[in-house]
Design a protein around this motif. Structure first.
Motif, short mmCIF file in Angstrom:
data_model
loop_
_atom_site.label_atom_id
_atom_site.label_comp_id
_atom_site.label_asym_id
_atom_site.label_seq_id
_atom_site.Cartn_x
_atom_site.Cartn_y
_atom_site.Cartn_z
N GLN A 479 0.83 -1.20 0.00
CA GLN A 479 0.00 0.00 0.00
C GLN A 479 0.87 1.26 0.00
OE1 GLN A 479 -3.15 -0.26 3.00
NE2 GLN A 479 -3.04 -2.49 2.94
N ARG A 480 2.13 1.09 -0.40
CA ARG A 480 3.05 2.23 -0.39
C ARG A 480 2.75 3.19 -1.53
NH1 ARG A 480 6.91 1.21 -4.42
NH2 ARG A 480 7.31 -1.01 -4.87
N GLU A 481 3.19 4.42 -1.33
CA GLU A 481 2.98 5.47 -2.32
C GLU A 481 3.82 5.18 -3.57
OE1 GLU A 481 3.35 10.36 -2.67
OE2 GLU A 481 3.74 9.33 -0.77
N GLY A 482 3.23 5.41 -4.71
CA GLY A 482 3.95 5.21 -5.97
C GLY A 482 3.75 3.84 -6.59
#
Length: 847
Positions: A479-482
């Motif tokens: 669910q990390r950004e990018g």
């Protein structure tokens, strides 16, 4: 007198055989492949003229068909009677294991021999790894051709590929590999392709192994302006090049003592670069007032000198750098010096051209990873041969790679396996593609939890997992950004924690695997505890079980197996008998193993119970019993079709291959047999019963086993006699399973072992007499032959001659492809016949 002559003849034959055996044993590191030779024929065999041991190429390539030449000139060796041809695919490749950084002599030969009866001689390309090596033109070279090259592999895998460049079909007759010594044939760059191996003799025959330790093939060469000199004395040939002593016992000198000794040829390419190696030994007895001294001149320029050959001892003069020929005219001369009283002398020489291979192979770790992914999912793509990324026009389907600099190994940046029929969990090997940017596994049947390692892959920016059967929650790492993550179409997958609702729809029994205590496991243990309290019951007396566990399913060496349910989930419970010859050791071995292995073709462990001397294992339940029952067609079990047998064999092989290569440490099952191959509701095969399995560290090789274990008939004879256990022991057992599936004969009968029976039938050449009569001829003949050859190669008494499970899988896939093609063809014919019948039935009658 007649008897004594026969006795002498037998002694001579035995002596010659022993010589050839010695030669074969000395061929350390040699690979000599008779391409297209079926393994059921004599393989390996000793080629009479050289003593070289040739074997079938079937273990080294996953594609192609065997052919036999119809026309062959007199004097050609046995290995030119067969060939392998490649009607399908653009690139077909041999894979050979080599030592990275070591120089090898690689030899390929090609002879058409009108094997297909079409008299259309092919033209195609030969590749060494990702680079073009040569164009093979058998339309021009009607008597065949041979290519020899000295090459240093840049990885531990060497790929020789045949590439279709037009409309004709590539073929190959032999493929040979010879490791070379250190310190020889050193170049500034590139590899060396052979032009000439000549020794100077008027009437000499070819010289190769064992006279030449590297198996170079020397041909005699002599000009009319020369005089031959010879010696019967030994000539010391010890240096880095070790030309054969037989080649050094003869030499040429110019008949006109004042003239140079000249060797000249025309170069087709004026820019061709050459390396020259000249071999000299003084083989005449010189008087005190005699001197032999000369200079070496290349195209009119002093190349080396002066040279004074040592008496009966080799001197080799080699090129320090590549030389070219002005105007394409090459001239190599030995010119006598002013103080020399004797003309120059030359015993043998070698000429090579430089060939550059500019394209770097794909990064080794990426290649290993993508091959593991291929094996995990049982992919069978003809295009997935050779280097995955280069050359770009031949790259594998579904891959994108970096391609900025030819001198830098390419990296895989995109993997697209969408709609490929993938089953099971997401392959762990994906995480080894460290430069991966885009991963598409959508529209498959992937199951299990979303692995956290995907979120830890720094380069990965797009993951498409939509349209699968994944469950659980999405790890925070994903669910990390990018990172763009697509997971729609996975009905049991939760976007966030907690995820109680979807999981309660169908309880997942993974308490042991995940080491998380749950109500399901507590329930399982409670039920088993109630079972085990009935300590004095036996099967004959009727074991008093709770209602949900009252059906006996079978009995093995461990004990009885019961069919029951836990919270609505059907399970199989294996309870240790008090009279069992096995016990805690086997129980612990099976639990330890199954806690670490997870594969769609291995039976899953749900839980276990250990109460003092009461032991039980809880497995997933497979309702269709074992393979042996279906082969026999006993009870309500149906006799399965040939196509289903091949599919079941492939699935069992995939499970075994995972044990051999996918586990850490690797494992040997030790009890592969038809009763240990179970079938689920969809007739998918799963390997069971791991109580006798052994774990080894990768690379440790065979292990001594204090107690030989297994089932008679399926037991590897080499393991039985030596106690040395390895993965090839399972391969032997699998060969027995395959023979049983093909023949429906017992592995051991009163008269013989199944391999003896099959070998006897093979000599008669009738496949119908070997195949299970229950199949009623419903099988593709080529598929049946190939499966039979594979089974017999697995059953080879010598483990070194058996294939790996990875190669077994490749072969079974090819068999299955042939059978599926037959089935589809028959279905099309049936459909056409039905349409014709319908059309006929509605034609108006005459009025």
């Amino acid at each position: 007198m007649e008897r004594s002559c026969v006795g002498i003849l037998l002694v001579l034959i035995a002596a010659l055989a022993s010589i050839h055996i010695v030669h074969a044993q000395d061929q350390e590191g040699f690979i000599s492949l008779d391409c297209g030779l079926p393994t059921y024929e004599l393989s390996p065999y000793i080629e009479i003229s050289s003593g070289v041991s040739f074997s079938s190429d079937e273990k080294f390539i996953q594609s192609g068909n065997s052919g036999r030449t119809l026309e062959m000139p007199k004097g050609y060796s046995k290995q030119y009677k067969t060939l392998r041809y490649f009607p399908n695919g653009t690139r077909n490749c041999y894979n050979l294991s080599v030592d990275k950084g070591r120089k090898y002599l690689i030899r390929t030969s090609f002879f058409y021999g009108n094997y297909d009866g079409l008299d259309i001689k092919p033209i195609f390309d030969l590749y060494l790894g990702p680079n073009l090596w040569a164009t093979i033109d058998l339309e021009t070279l009607v008597d065949g051709t041979r290519r020899d090259i000295l090459h240093i592999p840049t990885s531990n895998s060497l790929q020789i590929c045949l590439v279709k460049s037009g409309t004709t079909t590539p073929l190959i007759s032999t493929l040979e590999l010879r490791p070379m010594g250190n310190g020889s044939y050193i170049t500034e760059s590139g590899s060396l392709e052979l032009q000439y191996w000549y020794y100077l003799n008027k009437t000499g025959s070819r010289i190769r192994y064992s006279s030449d330790v590297y198996d170079r093939i020397w041909v005699s060469f002599f000009e009319k302006e020369w005089t031959q000199i010879s010696t019967s004395l030994e000539v010391d040939n010890s240096n880095n090049y070790v030309p054969p002593e037989d080649a050094l016992k003869n030499a040429a000198t110019p008949t006109n003592a004042s003239a140079p000794l000249t060797i000249a040829w025309i170069s087709e390419n004026a820019n061709e670069q050459y390396y020259l190696y000249s071999h000299f030994a003084e083989i005449q007895e010189l008087h005190t007032n005699e001197t032999r001294e000369f200079n070496i001149v290349w195209n009119g320029k002093l190349y080396y000198g002066p040279v004074i050959p040592d008496k009966l001892k080799l001197t080799t003069i080699q090129s320090r750098s590549a030389e070219t020929c002005k105007g394409g005219k090459c001239s190599f001369q030995l010119i006598r010096t002013n103080r020399s009283t004797l003309p120059p002398l030359l015993n043998a020489f070698e000429v090579y051209t430089v060939i550059q291979f500019p394209l770097s192979e794909t990064d080794e770790s990426d290649v290993a990873a993508v091959k593991d992914i291929e094996a995990t999912y049982g992919l069978s793509r003809l295009n997935w041969q050779g280097d995955p990324c280069v050359p770009q026009q031949l790259s594998w389907d579904g891959l994108n790679c970096t391609s900025t600099d030819v001198s830098i190994p390419p990296r895989i940046t995109s993997l697209n396996l969408s709609s490929c029929g993938l089953n099971g969990p997401i392959a762990v090997s994906i995480q080894n593609l460290t430069q991966l940017e885009n991963l598409d596994l959508s529209n498959n049947n992937l199951t299990g939890w979303l692995p956290e390692f995907l979120g830890n892959m720094e380069s990965l920016s797009v993951i498409n997992l939509s349209g699968n059967q994944l469950n659980g929650t999405i790890p925070k790492a994903l669910q990390r950004e990018g990172l763009k993550l697509f997971v729609e179409g996975n009905p049991r997958l939760c976007v966030s924690d907690p995820c109680t609702k979807p999981l309660h729809k169908k309880k997942v029994l993974v308490p042991i695997v995940s080491s998380v205590a749950s109500a399901v496991f507590v329930t399982a243990v409670l039920v088993l505890f109630l079972v085990l309290r009935k300590r004095h019951s036996t099967a004959e007396e009727g074991l008093h079980l709770p209602p949900r566990m009252a059906m006996v399913n079978g009995k093995g060496g461990f004990g009885f197996v019961y069919h029951g349910t836990v919270n609505g989930l059907e399970v199989a419970v294996k309870v240790l008998s008090q009279l069992s010859t096995q016990g805690y050791k086997q129980f612990k071995a099976e639990v330890d193993l199954l806690l670490r292995v997870h594969h769609k073709n291995l039976v899953s462990l749900v839980g276990y119970c250990y109460e003092v001397d009461h032991l039980a294992l809880v497995y997933e339940f497979l309702p269709n019993g074992n393979l042996k029952q279906h082969l026999a067609g006993k009870g309500d079990r149906s006799a399965i079709t040939w196509g289903n047998r091949l599919r079941i064999a492939m699935e069992a092989a995939l499970g075994l291959e995972y044990l051999h290569t996918g586990c850490t440490p690797t494992m040997v099952h030790r009890d592969v047999k038809t009763t240990n191959i179970l079938l689920d509701e969809h007739f998918r095969a799963k390997l069971a019963d791991f109580g006798l399995s052994k774990s080894f560290q990768v690379g440790e090789g065979p292990h001594e086993s204090t107690v030989v274990a297994g089932t008679p008939g399926y037991l590897d004879p080499e393991y039985y006699h030596s106690g040395r256990l390895g993965e090839k022991s399972d391969v032997y057992s699998f060969g027995m399973v395959l023979l049983e599936m093909i023949t429906n004969q017992r592995v051991i009968s009163e008269k013989s072992h199944i391999t003896e029976w099959v070998a006897y039938k093979l000599n008669r050449g009738d496949i119908s007499g070997i195949m299970d009569p229950n199949l009623c001829g419903g099988y593709d003949t080529n598929s049946a032959w190939r499966a039979l050859e594979l089974a017999m190669s697995c059953a080879d008494p010598h483990s070194a001659n058996r294939p790996t499970m990875s190669h077994v899988i490749i072969e079974i896939k090819e068999c299955l492809a042939c059978e599926n093609s037959r089935v589809l063809k028959n279905q099309d014919l049936e459909t056409q016949e039905t349409i014709m019948r319908l059309e006929t039935s509605v034609v108006p009658g005459a009025r």
